[in-house]
Design an enzyme around this catalytic site. Sequence first.
Site, PDB file in Angstrom:
ATOM      1  N   GLY A  92      49.205  15.733  45.285  1.00  0.00           N
ATOM      2  CA  GLY A  92      48.032  16.094  44.838  1.00  0.00           C
ATOM      3  C   GLY A  92      48.060  16.445  42.515  1.00  0.00           C
ATOM      4  CB  THR A  93      51.506  17.265  40.903  1.00  0.00           C
ATOM      5  OG1 THR A  93      51.375  18.265  41.575  1.00  0.00           O
ATOM      6  CG2 THR A  93      51.321  17.862  39.394  1.00  0.00           C
TER       7      THR A  93
ATOM      8  CD  GLU B  10      55.286 -10.346  22.567  1.00  0.00           C
ATOM      9  OE1 GLU B  10      55.731 -10.607  22.978  1.00  0.00           O
ATOM     10  OE2 GLU B  10      56.062  -9.160  21.632  1.00  0.00           O
TER      11      GLU B  10
END
Length: 448
Positions: free
Chosen positions: A144-145, A254
Site C-alpha cells: 500500500g505504501t 546518460e
Amino acid sequence: MRECISVHVGQAGVQMGNACWELYCLEHGIQPDGQMPSDKTIGGGDDSFTTFFCETGAGKHVPRAVFVDLEPTVIDEIRNGPYRQLFHPEQLITGKEDAANNYARGHYTIGKEIIDPVLDRIRKLSDQCTGLQGFLVFHSFGGGTGSGFTSLLMERLSVDYGKKSKLEFSIYPAPQVSTAVVEPYNSILTTHTTLEHSDCAFMVDNEAIYDICRRNLDIERPTYTNLNRLISQIVSSITASLRFDGALNVDLTEFQTNLVPYPRIHFPLATYAPVISAEKAYHEQLSVAEITNACFEPANQMVKCDPRHGKYMACCLLYRGDVVPKDVNAAIAAIKTKRSIQFVDWCPTGFKVGINYQPPTVVPGGDLAKVQRAVCMLSNTTAIAEAWARLDHKFDLMYAKRAFVHWYVGEGMEEGEFSEAREDMAALEKDYEEVGIDSYEDEDEGEE
C-alpha cells in the site's frame, strides 16, 4: 558535484535501502557511525562518493537519503540497528498506522498526512547539494505504501523539481509468490500514476531473485536479506559510475538518453553476473567473455520474461573491476556473431559500455563470492511487456467481479480510476507491441 538523493518508501524500499547503504559504506570505507578513517580513504582522495554522502564539519558522512514508511516497525529496526548513527533522525520518517496493502490509503488518506514532512526533508537535503542530479526512488508495486505513497511522492517531486531525473527501483509482484491478494490492483494503479513522472524504472521481480539465490547460491530457503543483498549489488553496479571515478563513466541522465527511446518505454531489464557462491568461485575463471555471456541468459535476469521472444531496443553494459576495453569489445563482438539477439530494425546494434575500475565489494558473511570483475547489463527489450501482460490478466480476473474494490472506494478513490489505470496499461502493452514491429512493414501499409 552531481548529487543523487535516494528515497526509500515502504517496507520493501526501506529494506532494500538497508542493504544498499550497508554496501555503499563498505565500498567507500565508511564505518557504521559515519566516520571514514584516514587509512581507509580509497585511492588517495577520490571524492566522487559525495554524490551519495554529504560530509559534516565533524568529518561524519551522512547518506543523502530519506526513509519513509506509514508504520514504524521496519524503520524502528534501523533506529535500533548497527547503522543507527549513520542517519540523521529526521531522515527516518514514520507514520502511526500503515497503508494496509491499500493503494488508496497510501495515496489519499494516510499518505497525505506524511507527504509534507517528507518533502521538507527532501528540500533540506537538496539545499545541501551543489548540483542535484536527480532522485532514486525505491519501492514495491504491491504494498500500500510502496504503491500509493510513491505515486503521490513522484507527482509532488515533478512539481517541485520539474527538470530533475527520477529513477525508480521497483519490486514487481512475483508471478507465483504473493504477499497480498490485491497486488495486481496496487501495481496497476501505481504504474498508471507514476508512468508520466518517472524517467526510468528498473524492475526487480522477487521470484526471479529467489530463483537466482536458489540456483546460483545454493540457498534452499532464501530470506529477504538474501534477496536484498543481491539487489543491492545490482543497484551498486548501476550507481558505481556516479560514486567512483572511472574510465568510462555513466551519469544518471546518460542512462535515460541511452536506454529510453520513447518516454513511456522506460522499463529496462537488469541482469547481473557473476552471481556465484564462494565455494564455486574458487574453481571458475569468470573471464570478461563468460560474465558478458551470462548476461544474455534469461536465468540471470531480475524479471521473469524471455528476451528471446522480444527485441532489444538498447543495451548498456556496466563493468566493474579488472576489465579492459579490448576484452569487452571482443566479448561483444562474439555475442553479436553467435547469439540470436534480435534488435529492433530502427536501432542499430548499439551496446553502451561503462567501465569502473573499483572491483565489486561483498558484504562480509554474505552469500556472494568476492570476484575480480562483475557486469550489470541494462537492456530495454520488448519482452518486458510479458510482465505487464501477466499483471493485467490478474487485474482483469479480480476486477471483472469487482472483488476488493470497496476497500479502495471507501478510502476516497473513485471506481473510474481503476478502469482509467487499466486502459493506460493496455496502451502501454500496445506501445511495446508497436515498438517491436519492423518499420518497413509500416511503409507498405502506408502505400496501399
